[in-house]
Design a protein around this motif. Structure first.
Motif, PDB file in Angstrom:
ATOM      1  N   GLU A  76    -138.730  67.883  10.843  1.00 38.17           N
ATOM      2  CA  GLU A  76    -137.053  68.308  10.197  1.00 38.17           C
ATOM      3  C   GLU A  76    -136.232  68.352  11.295  1.00 38.17           C
ATOM      4  OE1 GLU A  76    -136.854  68.991   6.733  1.00 38.17           O
ATOM      5  OE2 GLU A  76    -138.371  67.286   6.692  1.00 38.17           O
ATOM      6  N   ARG A  77    -136.604  69.106  12.484  1.00 39.90           N
ATOM      7  CA  ARG A  77    -135.424  68.778  13.828  1.00 39.90           C
ATOM      8  C   ARG A  77    -134.725  67.731  13.743  1.00 39.90           C
ATOM      9  NH1 ARG A  77    -139.964  72.677  17.426  1.00 39.90           N
ATOM     10  NH2 ARG A  77    -139.591  74.457  15.786  1.00 39.90           N
ATOM     11  N   LEU A  78    -135.463  66.505  13.527  1.00 34.40           N
ATOM     12  CA  LEU A  78    -134.989  65.240  14.017  1.00 34.40           C
ATOM     13  C   LEU A  78    -133.773  64.995  12.690  1.00 34.40           C
ATOM     14  CD1 LEU A  78    -137.521  63.149  14.802  1.00 34.40           C
ATOM     15  CD2 LEU A  78    -135.767  63.811  16.202  1.00 34.40           C
ATOM     16  N   LYS A  79    -133.957  65.726  12.045  1.00 35.65           N
ATOM     17  CA  LYS A  79    -132.858  65.443  10.850  1.00 35.65           C
ATOM     18  C   LYS A  79    -132.384  66.410  10.964  1.00 35.65           C
ATOM     19  CE  LYS A  79    -132.395  64.797   5.625  1.00 35.65           C
ATOM     20  NZ  LYS A  79    -131.678  65.853   5.571  1.00 35.65           N
ATOM     21  N   ALA A  80    -132.457  67.338  11.167  1.00 38.56           N
ATOM     22  CA  ALA A  80    -130.938  68.436  11.139  1.00 38.56           C
ATOM     23  C   ALA A  80    -129.988  68.486  12.329  1.00 38.56           C
ATOM     24  CB  ALA A  80    -132.234  70.125  11.930  1.00 38.56           C
ATOM     25  N   LEU A  81    -130.311  67.445  13.492  1.00 35.96           N
ATOM     26  CA  LEU A  81    -129.720  67.191  14.781  1.00 35.96           C
ATOM     27  C   LEU A  81    -128.789  65.784  14.283  1.00 35.96           C
ATOM     28  CD1 LEU A  81    -128.201  68.061  17.034  1.00 35.96           C
ATOM     29  CD2 LEU A  81    -130.747  66.527  18.007  1.00 35.96           C
ATOM     30  N   ALA A  82    -129.653  65.072  13.055  1.00 33.62           N
ATOM     31  CA  ALA A  82    -128.391  63.968  13.043  1.00 33.62           C
ATOM     32  C   ALA A  82    -127.889  64.893  11.900  1.00 33.62           C
ATOM     33  CB  ALA A  82    -129.157  62.833  12.320  1.00 33.62           C
TER      34      ALA A  82
ATOM     35  N   THR B 233    -126.325  67.709  12.038  1.00 34.76           N
ATOM     36  CA  THR B 233    -125.347  67.882  12.148  1.00 34.76           C
ATOM     37  C   THR B 233    -124.916  67.354  13.542  1.00 34.76           C
ATOM     38  OG1 THR B 233    -126.784  70.446  12.802  1.00 34.76           O
ATOM     39  CG2 THR B 233    -124.725  69.859  13.973  1.00 34.76           C
ATOM     40  N   LEU B 234    -125.050  66.171  14.150  1.00 30.23           N
ATOM     41  CA  LEU B 234    -123.943  65.555  15.128  1.00 30.23           C
ATOM     42  C   LEU B 234    -123.207  64.535  13.769  1.00 30.23           C
ATOM     43  CD1 LEU B 234    -126.392  63.944  16.748  1.00 30.23           C
ATOM     44  CD2 LEU B 234    -124.460  65.191  17.780  1.00 30.23           C
ATOM     45  N   ASN B 235    -123.456  64.393  12.384  1.00 26.43           N
ATOM     46  CA  ASN B 235    -122.940  63.349  11.352  1.00 26.43           C
ATOM     47  C   ASN B 235    -121.778  64.572  11.100  1.00 26.43           C
ATOM     48  OD1 ASN B 235    -123.033  60.806  10.017  1.00 26.43           O
ATOM     49  ND2 ASN B 235    -122.920  62.362   8.048  1.00 26.43           N
ATOM     50  N   SER B 236    -122.123  65.040  11.335  1.00 21.72           N
ATOM     51  CA  SER B 236    -121.374  66.217  10.465  1.00 21.72           C
ATOM     52  C   SER B 236    -120.260  66.951  11.604  1.00 21.72           C
ATOM     53  CB  SER B 236    -121.628  67.837  10.022  1.00 21.72           C
ATOM     54  OG  SER B 236    -122.465  67.808   8.687  1.00 21.72           O
ATOM     55  N   ILE B 237    -120.126  66.706  12.631  1.00 23.07           N
ATOM     56  CA  ILE B 237    -119.729  66.617  13.754  1.00 23.07           C
ATOM     57  C   ILE B 237    -118.472  65.950  13.794  1.00 23.07           C
ATOM     58  CG2 ILE B 237    -119.174  66.945  16.115  1.00 23.07           C
ATOM     59  CD1 ILE B 237    -121.743  68.911  16.665  1.00 23.07           C
ATOM     60  N   GLY B 238    -119.340  64.609  13.372  1.00 24.61           N
ATOM     61  CA  GLY B 238    -118.087  63.025  13.607  1.00 24.61           C
ATOM     62  C   GLY B 238    -117.630  62.776  12.118  1.00 24.61           C
TER      63      GLY B 238
ATOM     64  N   ALA C  97    -125.900  60.319  15.982  1.00 26.62           N
ATOM     65  CA  ALA C  97    -126.439  60.991  14.331  1.00 26.62           C
ATOM     66  C   ALA C  97    -127.242  59.275  14.462  1.00 26.62           C
ATOM     67  CB  ALA C  97    -125.247  61.302  13.870  1.00 26.62           C
ATOM     68  N   HIS C  98    -126.740  58.769  14.426  1.00 23.60           N
ATOM     69  CA  HIS C  98    -126.687  57.146  14.075  1.00 23.60           C
ATOM     70  C   HIS C  98    -128.382  56.989  14.787  1.00 23.60           C
ATOM     71  CE1 HIS C  98    -127.823  52.923  13.544  1.00 23.60           C
ATOM     72  NE2 HIS C  98    -128.032  53.570  12.443  1.00 23.60           N
ATOM     73  N   ARG C  99    -128.528  57.531  16.671  1.00 23.37           N
ATOM     74  CA  ARG C  99    -130.029  57.119  17.079  1.00 23.37           C
ATOM     75  C   ARG C  99    -130.880  57.997  16.533  1.00 23.37           C
ATOM     76  NH1 ARG C  99    -128.017  58.983  21.922  1.00 23.37           N
ATOM     77  NH2 ARG C  99    -128.792  60.744  21.842  1.00 23.37           N
ATOM     78  N   TYR C 100    -130.600  59.083  16.075  1.00 24.71           N
ATOM     79  CA  TYR C 100    -131.753  59.792  14.767  1.00 24.71           C
ATOM     80  C   TYR C 100    -132.554  59.620  13.518  1.00 24.71           C
ATOM     81  CZ  TYR C 100    -131.162  63.465  19.231  1.00 24.71           C
ATOM     82  OH  TYR C 100    -131.297  64.346  20.546  1.00 24.71           O
TER      83      TYR C 100
END
Length: 194
Positions: free
Chosen positions: A25-31, A33-38, A57-60
């Motif tokens: 869940e944390r990995l998905k949430a970080l991905a 968030t990173l996608n939203s930042i992008g 985001a893609h790494r996660y």
């Protein structure tokens, strides 16, 4: 405000992942968030920052796909992020690299569609991907290639609408694809096709 909130969320999520690097869940949430930042960076015209965020985001997302290869939603999110990476590269004038990512994303989506033919959201992502390719390359690529992308978009939106005829969003997007396709034909002198 959104930029600061996303930055704060990213910092918190990265600390949480340090404590539990396998927490799905944390990995998905970080991905996410990173996608939203992008996406935010892209909307603000900072395509280099957008590309960096999308690549992170893609790494996660790929990590989630490798852990859960049969989870369609993770695969779709990874494809969407690959599409975002390609768009950012095109906006940075790295056209060939961007096109490779965009094509890769569509190829993977089409492969998924063979396994999940009734996945309406996947069909919608495919239609939007073809539309994005047509719109992105409208002034760059030969009109025949742009028209090919847009014809595929219209066909995909039709299938999406067959799966969910109540979706006004899909109907509206199909109209946009038809309009851009007609415009492409007119600009290339093929008025009878328009």
């Amino acid at each position: 405000i959104a930029k600061e909130a996303l930055s704060d969320a990213r910092a918190i999520q990265e600390k949480l992942i340090e404590q539990d690097p396998e927490n799905i869940e944390r990995l998905k949430a970080l991905a996410d968030t990173l996608n939203s930042i992008g996406a935010l960076a892209s909307n603000l015209g900072n395509h280099a920052a957008a590309l960096e965020a999308f690549e992170n985001a893609h790494r996660y997302r790929e990590k989630l796909v490798s852990k859960f290869p049969d989870q369609l939603s993770y695969q779709m999110l990874a494809c969407n992020t690959t599409m975002n990476i390609g768009i950012a590269k095109v906006q940075l004038k790295r056209l060939e690299e961007g096109l490779e990512d965009l094509d890769d994303s569509q190829r993977k989506r089409l492969g998924l569609l063979e396994r999940y033919p009734d996945a309406g959201k996947l069909q919608q992502d495919i239609a939007r991907g073809w539309y994005s390719l047509g719109k992105l390359f409208f002034d760059i690529k030969p009109r025949s290639q742009v028209a090919d992308y847009l014809v595929k978009s219209v066909e995909s939106f039709r299938r999406t609408i067959e799966l969910d005829s109540r979706s006004l969003s899909n109907q509206y997007q199909m109209i946009n694809a038809l309009w851009l396709l007609g415009e492409s034909y007119i600009v290339s002198g093929e008025n009878e096709k328009a």
